[in-house]
Every structure is written in C-alpha cells, then in structure tokens.
Design a protein around this motif. Structure first.
Motif, mmCIF file in Angstrom:
data_model
loop_
_atom_site.group_PDB
_atom_site.id
_atom_site.type_symbol
_atom_site.label_atom_id
_atom_site.label_comp_id
_atom_site.label_asym_id
_atom_site.label_seq_id
_atom_site.Cartn_x
_atom_site.Cartn_y
_atom_site.Cartn_z
ATOM 1 N N ILE A 1 0.853 -1.170 0.157
ATOM 2 C CA ILE A 1 -0.011 0.045 -0.019
ATOM 3 C C ILE A 1 0.828 1.386 0.030
ATOM 4 O O ILE A 1 1.867 1.293 0.935
ATOM 5 C CB ILE A 1 -0.862 0.087 1.019
ATOM 6 N N THR A 2 0.615 2.098 -0.939
ATOM 7 C CA THR A 2 1.155 3.413 -1.079
ATOM 8 C C THR A 2 0.181 4.563 -0.761
ATOM 9 O O THR A 2 -0.826 4.387 -0.980
ATOM 10 C CB THR A 2 2.076 3.711 -2.187
ATOM 11 N N PHE A 3 0.449 5.808 -0.304
ATOM 12 C CA PHE A 3 -0.519 6.690 -0.175
ATOM 13 C C PHE A 3 0.170 8.042 -0.825
ATOM 14 O O PHE A 3 1.342 8.473 -1.059
ATOM 15 C CB PHE A 3 -0.469 7.447 1.390
ATOM 16 N N ASP A 4 -0.884 8.656 -1.537
ATOM 17 C CA ASP A 4 -0.503 9.656 -2.492
ATOM 18 C C ASP A 4 -1.780 10.647 -2.537
ATOM 19 O O ASP A 4 -2.962 10.503 -2.180
ATOM 20 C CB ASP A 4 0.000 9.207 -3.705
ATOM 21 N N GLU A 5 -1.629 11.813 -3.408
ATOM 22 C CA GLU A 5 -2.561 12.699 -3.824
ATOM 23 C C GLU A 5 -2.790 12.128 -5.343
ATOM 24 O O GLU A 5 -1.939 12.152 -6.080
ATOM 25 C CB GLU A 5 -2.025 14.115 -3.426
ATOM 26 N N ALA B 1 -7.869 14.702 -3.760
ATOM 27 C CA ALA B 1 -8.112 13.679 -3.739
ATOM 28 C C ALA B 1 -6.913 12.741 -3.267
ATOM 29 O O ALA B 1 -5.895 12.753 -3.692
ATOM 30 C CB ALA B 1 -8.574 12.642 -4.990
ATOM 31 N N PHE B 2 -7.091 12.334 -1.810
ATOM 32 C CA PHE B 2 -5.980 11.552 -1.101
ATOM 33 C C PHE B 2 -6.542 9.924 -1.478
ATOM 34 O O PHE B 2 -7.462 9.568 -1.119
ATOM 35 C CB PHE B 2 -5.930 11.903 0.220
ATOM 36 N N VAL B 3 -5.501 9.275 -1.897
ATOM 37 C CA VAL B 3 -5.578 7.804 -2.238
ATOM 38 C C VAL B 3 -4.621 6.962 -1.502
ATOM 39 O O VAL B 3 -3.437 7.309 -1.206
ATOM 40 C CB VAL B 3 -5.599 7.696 -3.786
ATOM 41 N N ALA B 4 -5.125 5.687 -1.408
ATOM 42 C CA ALA B 4 -4.205 4.405 -1.026
ATOM 43 C C ALA B 4 -4.188 3.519 -2.230
ATOM 44 O O ALA B 4 -5.444 3.368 -2.822
ATOM 45 C CB ALA B 4 -4.759 3.777 0.186
ATOM 46 N N LYS B 5 -3.121 2.997 -2.675
ATOM 47 C CA LYS B 5 -3.030 2.276 -3.897
ATOM 48 C C LYS B 5 -2.502 1.017 -3.320
ATOM 49 O O LYS B 5 -1.317 1.087 -2.724
ATOM 50 C CB LYS B 5 -1.919 3.020 -5.081
ATOM 51 N N ASP B 6 -2.752 -0.001 -4.037
ATOM 52 C CA ASP B 6 -2.280 -1.309 -3.905
ATOM 53 C C ASP B 6 -1.607 -1.750 -5.202
ATOM 54 O O ASP B 6 -2.352 -1.911 -6.222
ATOM 55 C CB ASP B 6 -3.052 -2.560 -3.443
ATOM 56 N N GLU B 7 -0.402 -1.611 -5.251
ATOM 57 C CA GLU B 7 0.147 -1.976 -6.378
ATOM 58 C C GLU B 7 -0.238 -1.116 -7.673
ATOM 59 O O GLU B 7 -0.542 -1.719 -8.821
ATOM 60 C CB GLU B 7 0.595 -3.382 -6.971
ATOM 61 N N GLY B 8 -0.259 0.189 -7.460
ATOM 62 C CA GLY B 8 -0.931 0.972 -8.338
ATOM 63 C C GLY B 8 -2.260 1.143 -8.753
ATOM 64 O O GLY B 8 -2.886 2.221 -9.218
#
Length: 157
Positions: free
Chosen positions: A3-7, A57-64
């Motif tokens: 999991i990565t966190f980003d805008e 939008a703040f997002v959490a991504k799992d492998e993109g």
C-alpha cells in the motif's frame, strides 16, 4: 499487498470514477444504469477541471490500483466573523474497497487530509458521516455540528 499513499493526479481519473460509482452503490444500495451512465458522462470533465485545485483526492494504492479514497472539496466564500479568509473544506466520498477495510487506510487518508487543510489555512473542515464512518471521524476530532440555523434545500431537478 504493498500500500502506498498519495495525492491523486489526472492519470488516476479512471480509478476515481470507478471508486465514486462503487461508493454510490455501497451507500445507496445500488446504482441504476441511468445513474451510472450519468456519472460516467459528467465525472471525467469534472475531475479534469477540479482535481488538484478545488478537489484534492487522497488515495491509497495497492500496486498502483486505487483501493481507498478521501476527497477534500475546498470552498471559498466571502469572509465572515467565523471564516476570516473565507476558506473551508468539505470531506466527500470517503471509501475503501471491502477487501481493504479495517486496515487503517481511511485513518491515514483522513489524517493526511486534515494536515493538508491546516497547511492551506482552511478555517474548518465539514463532513456528513455515515454510521460506519462516525467512530473514525470522532476519533480524529470531528464533532457534531451545532445548528444555529435550519438546514433547508430547494430541489431544482
């Protein structure tokens, strides 16, 4: 699971649309074909114009792949005695895919959203909580609104 966190950026718009529709289906129980079609028609242009300026939008991504999202709608209004700079935020559409719930993703996204709001000088952040989200929001410091006025609405469509 990584999991990565980003805008979110404009490259994430298809994922944001997918999760917006999933949120609506989850919140309202279903989305009709007409509703889905209407959202798929309006959302790309809306996100293209507003994402990164009025809508963060703040997002959490799992492998993109976006698996969780929290939107901060930044609103500017004429200054008043409560909002001297006229800026406040409204949280919209906090959603996590079912398989990723209970892992702290929304807590991380909301903490990031709150810090962003502080750094941008927002006077307050408002939200409307679902029963499921209410405990998280109170833990983060949100309080029930005290209403001095009666909320009203005139539907035009």
């Amino acid at each position: 699971m990584t999991i990565t966190f980003d805008e979110a950026t404009k490259q994430d718009i298809p994922e944001l649309i997918r999760l917006r529709i999933a949120y609506m289906a989850d919140d309202f129980g279903s989305v009709s074909e007409e509703e889905r079609s209407g959202m798929e028609k309006q959302l790309p242009d809306y996100f293209e114009r507003k994402l990164g300026s009025e809508l963060i939008a703040f997002v959490a991504k799992d492998e993109g792949r976006v698996v969780s999202v929290a939107y901060l709608h930044i609103i500017e209004m004429p200054a008043n005695s409560i909002l001297l700079n006229g800026l406040y935020g409204e949280v919209l559409n906090v959603y996590t895919e079912p398989a990723y719930r209970g892992k702290g993703l929304c807590t991380k996204l909301m903490n990031t959203l709150i810090e962003y709001g502080k750094n941008k000088g927002l006077g307050r952040i408002d939200l409307s909580a679902t029963k499921e989200g209410y405990p998280l929001y109170t833990k983060l410091g949100f309080k029930d609104k005290e209403h001095r006025y009666t909320d009203m609405r005139l539907k035009l469509r």
